[in-house]
Design a protein around this motif. Structure first.
Motif, PDB file in Angstrom:
ATOM      1  N   LEU A  81       0.823  -1.204   0.000  1.00 49.91           N
ATOM      2  CA  LEU A  81       0.000   0.000   0.000  1.00 49.91           C
ATOM      3  C   LEU A  81       0.863   1.264   0.000  1.00 49.91           C
ATOM      4  N   PHE A  82       1.935   1.256   0.784  1.00 53.08           N
ATOM      5  CA  PHE A  82       2.853   2.401   0.804  1.00 53.08           C
ATOM      6  C   PHE A  82       3.473   2.628  -0.582  1.00 53.08           C
ATOM      7  N   GLU A  83       3.837   1.537  -1.239  1.00 55.68           N
ATOM      8  CA  GLU A  83       4.482   1.656  -2.545  1.00 55.68           C
ATOM      9  C   GLU A  83       3.526   2.230  -3.587  1.00 55.68           C
ATOM     10  N   ARG A  84       2.263   1.792  -3.551  1.00 54.16           N
ATOM     11  CA  ARG A  84       1.288   2.322  -4.503  1.00 54.16           C
ATOM     12  C   ARG A  84       0.991   3.788  -4.208  1.00 54.16           C
ATOM     13  N   ALA A  85       0.886   4.127  -2.926  1.00 53.88           N
ATOM     14  CA  ALA A  85       0.649   5.526  -2.558  1.00 53.88           C
ATOM     15  C   ALA A  85       1.824   6.408  -2.980  1.00 53.88           C
ATOM     16  N   ARG A  86       3.028   5.892  -2.847  1.00 57.84           N
ATOM     17  CA  ARG A  86       4.222   6.637  -3.260  1.00 57.84           C
ATOM     18  C   ARG A  86       4.195   6.932  -4.757  1.00 57.84           C
ATOM     19  N   GLY A  87       3.677   5.993  -5.537  1.00 63.86           N
ATOM     20  CA  GLY A  87       3.583   6.192  -6.979  1.00 63.86           C
ATOM     21  C   GLY A  87       2.674   7.343  -7.358  1.00 63.86           C
ATOM     22  N   VAL A  88       1.733   7.684  -6.493  1.00 64.64           N
ATOM     23  CA  VAL A  88       0.802   8.779  -6.764  1.00 64.64           C
ATOM     24  C   VAL A  88       1.234  10.068  -6.074  1.00 64.64           C
ATOM     25  N   ARG A  95       3.012  13.275   8.356  1.00 67.79           N
ATOM     26  CA  ARG A  95       2.905  12.703   9.683  1.00 67.79           C
ATOM     27  C   ARG A  95       2.014  11.468   9.603  1.00 67.79           C
ATOM     28  N   VAL A  96       2.394  10.408  10.272  1.00 61.31           N
ATOM     29  CA  VAL A  96       1.697   9.125  10.158  1.00 61.31           C
ATOM     30  C   VAL A  96       1.180   8.680  11.523  1.00 61.31           C
ATOM     31  N   SER A  97      -0.059   8.225  11.544  1.00 66.94           N
ATOM     32  CA  SER A  97      -0.655   7.651  12.751  1.00 66.94           C
ATOM     33  C   SER A  97      -1.295   6.321  12.382  1.00 66.94           C
ATOM     34  N   ILE A  98      -1.161   5.352  13.262  1.00 65.13           N
ATOM     35  CA  ILE A  98      -1.632   3.988  13.007  1.00 65.13           C
ATOM     36  C   ILE A  98      -2.666   3.607  14.052  1.00 65.13           C
ATOM     37  N   LYS A 296       6.546  13.893  14.285  1.00 62.17           N
ATOM     38  CA  LYS A 296       7.539  13.162  13.508  1.00 62.17           C
ATOM     39  C   LYS A 296       7.162  13.178  12.033  1.00 62.17           C
ATOM     40  N   ILE A 297       8.111  13.614  11.180  1.00 62.12           N
ATOM     41  CA  ILE A 297       7.890  13.690   9.743  1.00 62.12           C
ATOM     42  C   ILE A 297       8.616  12.530   9.058  1.00 62.12           C
ATOM     43  N   VAL A 298       7.897  11.810   8.210  1.00 62.94           N
ATOM     44  CA  VAL A 298       8.484  10.697   7.469  1.00 62.94           C
ATOM     45  C   VAL A 298       8.077  10.807   6.009  1.00 62.94           C
ATOM     46  N   THR A 299       8.646   9.946   5.185  1.00 63.56           N
ATOM     47  CA  THR A 299       8.262   9.826   3.784  1.00 63.56           C
ATOM     48  C   THR A 299       7.934   8.372   3.484  1.00 63.56           C
ATOM     49  N   PHE A 300       7.288   8.152   2.339  1.00 65.06           N
ATOM     50  CA  PHE A 300       7.001   6.775   1.948  1.00 65.06           C
ATOM     51  C   PHE A 300       8.288   5.979   1.799  1.00 65.06           C
ATOM     52  N   ALA A 301       9.320   6.612   1.272  1.00 64.92           N
ATOM     53  CA  ALA A 301      10.597   5.928   1.089  1.00 64.92           C
ATOM     54  C   ALA A 301      11.151   5.436   2.420  1.00 64.92           C
ATOM     55  N   ALA A 306      12.104   0.968   6.229  1.00 65.81           N
ATOM     56  CA  ALA A 306      12.012   0.419   7.587  1.00 65.81           C
ATOM     57  C   ALA A 306      11.382  -0.971   7.574  1.00 65.81           C
ATOM     58  N   LEU A 307      10.340  -1.168   6.761  1.00 63.20           N
ATOM     59  CA  LEU A 307       9.702  -2.476   6.663  1.00 63.20           C
ATOM     60  C   LEU A 307      10.632  -3.496   6.018  1.00 63.20           C
ATOM     61  N   GLU A 308      11.380  -3.068   5.012  1.00 61.40           N
ATOM     62  CA  GLU A 308      12.315  -3.967   4.340  1.00 61.40           C
ATOM     63  C   GLU A 308      13.457  -4.394   5.248  1.00 61.40           C
ATOM     64  N   ASN A 309      13.838  -3.519   6.181  1.00 56.93           N
ATOM     65  CA  ASN A 309      14.974  -3.793   7.062  1.00 56.93           C
ATOM     66  C   ASN A 309      14.595  -4.516   8.341  1.00 56.93           C
ATOM     67  N   LEU A 310      13.322  -4.874   8.477  1.00 55.38           N
ATOM     68  CA  LEU A 310      12.904  -5.559   9.693  1.00 55.38           C
ATOM     69  C   LEU A 310      13.561  -6.927   9.840  1.00 55.38           C
ATOM     70  N   GLY A 311      13.766  -7.597   8.703  1.00 58.33           N
ATOM     71  CA  GLY A 311      14.289  -8.961   8.760  1.00 58.33           C
ATOM     72  C   GLY A 311      13.346  -9.858   9.533  1.00 58.33           C
ATOM     73  N   ASP A 312      13.849 -10.613  10.493  1.00 59.43           N
ATOM     74  CA  ASP A 312      13.032 -11.504  11.311  1.00 59.43           C
ATOM     75  C   ASP A 312      12.781 -10.948  12.707  1.00 59.43           C
ATOM     76  N   THR A 313      12.987  -9.648  12.867  1.00 65.44           N
ATOM     77  CA  THR A 313      12.855  -9.078  14.203  1.00 65.44           C
ATOM     78  C   THR A 313      11.428  -9.102  14.714  1.00 65.44           C
ATOM     79  N   GLN A 314      10.441  -9.214  13.790  1.00 67.59           N
ATOM     80  CA  GLN A 314       9.060  -9.224  14.248  1.00 67.59           C
ATOM     81  C   GLN A 314       8.706 -10.486  15.012  1.00 67.59           C
ATOM     82  N   GLY A 315       9.485 -11.550  14.829  1.00 70.52           N
ATOM     83  CA  GLY A 315       9.280 -12.773  15.593  1.00 70.52           C
ATOM     84  C   GLY A 315       8.020 -13.513  15.220  1.00 70.52           C
ATOM     85  N   SER A 316       7.660 -14.451  16.070  1.00 68.58           N
ATOM     86  CA  SER A 316       6.494 -15.295  15.845  1.00 68.58           C
ATOM     87  C   SER A 316       5.352 -14.863  16.751  1.00 68.58           C
ATOM     88  N   GLU A 317       4.167 -14.729  16.176  1.00 65.54           N
ATOM     89  CA  GLU A 317       3.011 -14.285  16.933  1.00 65.54           C
ATOM     90  C   GLU A 317       2.237 -15.447  17.549  1.00 65.54           C
TER      91      GLU A 317
END
Length: 629
Positions: A81-88, A95-98, A296-301, A306-317
C-alpha cells in the motif's frame, strides 16, 4: 471541483477538496498534483481482515486512499500500500498515525504514533459527520456501536464474531456466492426467516435446511442480513436505545446496501436520520490521521525501507505447544488402552430373534445402532444429515431393512437427539428418549459406576455429572459452537481433508500451535498466521485438539485456570465500583475487597497519570512507569 487555474501546491491546500477518481479500491487525484511541499497526514487502520490507508491535507480533505485484504500478512500488505501511494503522491513529507486491532505491532515496527481505535472513530465522526448521535460500525471480525449523545460510549463484540463481515462471508459460501452476490440476491427478497446470528456454525444449521426445503435464495440472503442486524442491535445495544441520527460505517455497511436496509427496518429509521457517509470504510483510517499528535515527519521511502529492514525481528506471533504424543511408544500405549474399550459385536447375518434399533438425530449427523437381545452390536449407520433429517432417516431404515436377515424381527425403535419428536411421528417409532438419559444408559452399560460423561457433538458439548447412578448436574455450551464437531470439520475441509485424515496428521505433529479457545472466525485468522509462520497441517490439527479440550474445561465446565487469581468487578446504582480479588485453597478462601463510593478517585488518578505523562516523550509506558516512577 478542482480549479485548474491554481498551481499544484495551491490545489492541494485549497478550501475545496481535490476531485478523486476510483481505480479499483484506490482513490487518487483525477489530475496530477505536486505534493512535495504539502503538509500531509496519513492514517493507517490495520483491521482484522484488511489494511486501510487514508491521506488528508491541511484542510482535512482526502487526497488519497486505498485498502487491501492482508490475509494475516500485515507487513507485506502495508508495504504494498505504501508503494502504490508513493507512486501517486511521491515522497511528500507527512505525519503518520496507526490504529486498528492489528495496528500496535505495525506502529512498533515503524516507530510511529499509535492511536486508539475508539479515539480515531470519534475524531472522524465529530469532524466529518458531527450531527451523529450513534454510529454502527461493522468490520471483518468486529462490530461496534458508539454513542455520542452523552459523551462517548463504545460497545464492541468480544469472544464471538457473529454478525460481522467474516460471518457474512461464511454464509455467502452456502449460497455459492460472495458478500456482494449475497447483496444482489437480497434485493429480490419477499420473506424473512429467523436465522441464528450468534454463531456461524449455528447459523449454517438454520440456512442449510431452508435451502434443502426449497426456500428462495433471495429470501435466505435477506434473512442472513436480518440476522446480522438482530445480532448487532440485541447483542451490543442491550436495550440502550439507538435513535437520533445514526451513522453506518465500515466495509460491510459501505458496500452492502441490503444489509443497511435491514438495519433501517429494524431501527425504524427514516431517510432523514440515516447517515451513510462517503467512503465509510475509510473512516477509522481518516480518524487516525485527524487524531494524530506526533510531530515526527516521514516519507514513503523511509517507511518502506524500515519495513524492508525488519528482517526476522518481528518474531512469531503464534505460540507452540507440546506434542500430543512424545513418541511412537506413547501413541501405541494410548491406542492399546483405548482399543481395550470396545462394544461387544455380533454377526447380524447369522442372528435369530428380536433386534432393537436406536436412532440419534443430531445437529449435523445421524447415528443408528441395531442391538441384539444380549446387548451385542449387530449393525450401525453414521453419516451427515445434510440438513434433511427425514430424508436421512429413510436412508437409514432402508439400509437396516436390507441387512436384517430372515428370522429377525424388530422389537423396539427408540429415537433421541434434536430430531427425536420428528422421527417418532415420521417413522412411527415406539418411543423417544431424552438425549442426556440416553447418554447415561449407554455409559452405564459399559461403565456401571460412571461419574462423569463428556459428549462432543456437531454443534454442542455436554458434560454430565453423575452421582449414585443419577444425573446430578448438566453443563452445556451456550451461544458458541467453537470446539465442537462442525468446528473441527470446517478446518479439515478448508485443507481439503476429511476429519479422519486431519486427526492422523495431529497425532504426529511435533509443534502444535496454540490457537486458544475462541470463536471459529477468530481462530481462522490465527490459523492463517500460523501457516504464514510455517506451521504444518499436523501442527494446526493438533492445536485444534488442544482447543477442544480448553473449550470443554473453561467454557463448558468453567474451570478456572489454577494460575489465575479470580477477580470480580461490579458497578451499579450509587456504587461507583466494587472490586474483589480472591485466593482459593483447600476448604478456604481469602478475599481482598476495594469499594469506591465516588468516581472522583478515578478522576484524580487519571489526572495524576496525565500530569506525569505530559512532560514525557511519546511512546509506550507501563503502569509502574506512569504511577510510581
Amino acid at each position: 471541483m478542482t480549479n485548474h487555474k491554481l498551481s499544484n501546491m495551491e490545489q492541494s491546500t485549497a478550501a475545496h477538496p481535490l476531485k478523486l477518481v476510483a481505480d479499483g479500491a484506490e482513490l487518487k487525484p483525477a489530475n496530477p498534483v505536486d505534493f512535495s511541499h504539502a503538509h500531509l497526514r496519513l492514517g493507517i487502520d490495520v483491521g482484522s481482515t484488511t489494511v486501510k490507508l487514508a491521506v488528508i491535507d491541511e484542510a482535512n480533505h482526502l487526497v488519497y486512499a486505498n485498502y487491501e485484504r492482508h490475509h494475516t500478512d500485515v507487513r507485506a500488505t502495508a508495504k504494498a500500500l505504501f508503494e502504490r501511494a508513493r507512486g501517486v503522491l511521491g515522497d511528500a513529507p507527512m505525519r503518520v498515525s496507526i490504529t486498528g486491532s492489528g495496528g500496535l505491532l505495525l506502529a512498533k515496527w515503524l516507530d510511529l504514533e499509535f492511536v486508539q481505535e475508539v479515539i480515531a472513530s470519534k475524531r472522524a465522526v465529530e469532524t466529518i459527520i458531527p450531527q451523529t448521535d450513534c454510529a454502527i460500525e461493522l468490520g471483518g471480525e468486529d462490530a461496534k456501536i458508539i454513542y455520542f449523545d452523552n459523551g462517548i460510549e463504545q460497545r464492541m463484540n468480544g469472544t464471538c464474531a457473529g454478525g460481522t463481515g467474516a460471518f457474512i462471508d461464511q454464509m455467502a459460501t452456502l449460497l455459492h456466492t460472495d458478500a456482494s452476490g449475497l447483496n444482489e440476491l437480497a434485493k429480490n427478497a419477499t420473506h424473512i426467516y429467523p436465522i441464528a446470528s450468534r454463531c456461524g456454525v449455528f447459523a449454517k444449521s438454520d440456512v442449510q435446511p431452508l435451502l434443502n426445503e426449497g426456500a428462495a435464495p433471495a429470501d435466505v440472503a435477506a434473512s442472513i442480513f436480518q440476522s446480522v442486524a438482530n445480532q448487532t442491535v440485541s447483542g451490543l445495544a442491550c436495550g440502550h436505545p439507538i435513535r437520533g441520527y445514526v451513522a453506518f460505517l465500515g466495509g460491510p455497511l459501505q458496500y452492502l446496501s441490503e444489509l443497511r436496509h435491514r438495519f433501517y427496518e429494524t431501527l425504524d429509521l427514516d431517510e432523514e436520520h440515516r447517515i451513510v457517509p462517503e467512503n465509510a470504510h475509510l473512516f477509522v483510517a481518516t480518524g487516525a490521521a485527524l487524531a494524530g499528535e506526533s510531530d515526527k515527519i516521514v516519507t514513503f521511502a523511509s517507511v518502506i525501507e524500515a519495513l524492508e529492514n525488519l528482517g526476522d525481528t518481528q518474531g512469531s506471533e503464534v505460540e507452540r505447544l507440546q506434542p500430543l504424543f512424545e513418541d511412537a511408544e506413547a501413541y501405541d500405549e494410548f491406542k492399546e488402552r483405548h482399543n481395550a474399550q470396545v462394544v461387544p459385536r455380533g454377526d447380524l447375518a447369522g442372528y435369530k430373534g428380536r433386534v432393537f434399533i436406536g436412532i440419534d438425530a443430531g445437529s449435523t449427523t445421524m447415528k443408528a445402532a441395531m442391538v441384539g437381545e444380549d446387548g451385542q452390536l449387530l449393525h450401525t449407520w453414521y453419516g451427515s444429515n445434510n440438513g434433511d433429517i427425514l430424508g436421512t432417516a429413510r436412508v437409514i431404515m432402508d439400509d437396516f431393512y436390507v441387512h436384517i436377515p430372515e428370522g429377525c424381527t424388530i422389537g423396539h425403535v427408540t429415537t433421541t437427539g434434536y430430531g427425536e419428536a420428528l422421527l417418532i411421528e415420521a417413522l412411527r417409532a415406539d418411543s423417544g428418549e431424552i438425549e442426556t438419559v440416553a447418554h447415561l444408559r449407554g455409559a452405564k452399560a459399559f461403565v456401571p459406576d460412571v461419574e462423569f460423561i463428556l459428549d462432543i457433538g456437531g454443534q454442542d458439548m455436554k458434560c454430565l455429572q453423575v452421582r449414585n447412578g443419577v444425573i446430578e448436574h448438566i453443563m452445556l455450551n451456550e451461544a458458541c459452537s467453537s470446539g465442537c464437531g462442525s468446528f473441527i470439520e470446517s478446518f479439515a475441509k478448508s485443507m481439503n481433508m476429511d476429519v479422519i485424515e486431519f486427526a492422523k496428521e495431529a497425532v504426529h505433529a511435533r509443534k502444535p500451535v496454540d490457537l486458544g479457545s475462541r470463536c471459529t472466525v477468530f481462530m481462522n485468522s490465527r490459523v492463517k498466521q500460523a501457516q504464514k509462520e510455517g506451521a504444518t497441517v499436523g501442527d494446526i490439527a493438533a492445536g485444534l485438539s488442544y482447543s477442544v479440550i480448553k473449550n470443554a474445561l473453561f467454557k463448558v465446565i468453567k474451570l478456572r485456570d489454577p494460575k489465575e487469581i479470580g477477580m470480580h468487578s461490579l458497578r451499579g446504582g450509587t456504587v461507583a465500583g466494587v472490586h474483589e480479588v480472591s485466593f482459593f485453597g483447600q476448604d478456604e478462601e481469602v478475599t481482598l475487597a476495594h469499594r469506591a463510593t465516588s468516581r472522583q478517585i478515578f478522576v484524580n488518578g487519571a489526572l495524576a497519570a496525565a500530569q506525569k505523562l505530559v512532560t514525557r516523550e511519546p511512546g509506550f509506558y507501563t503502569f509502574d512507569q506512569v504511577m510510581f516512577a
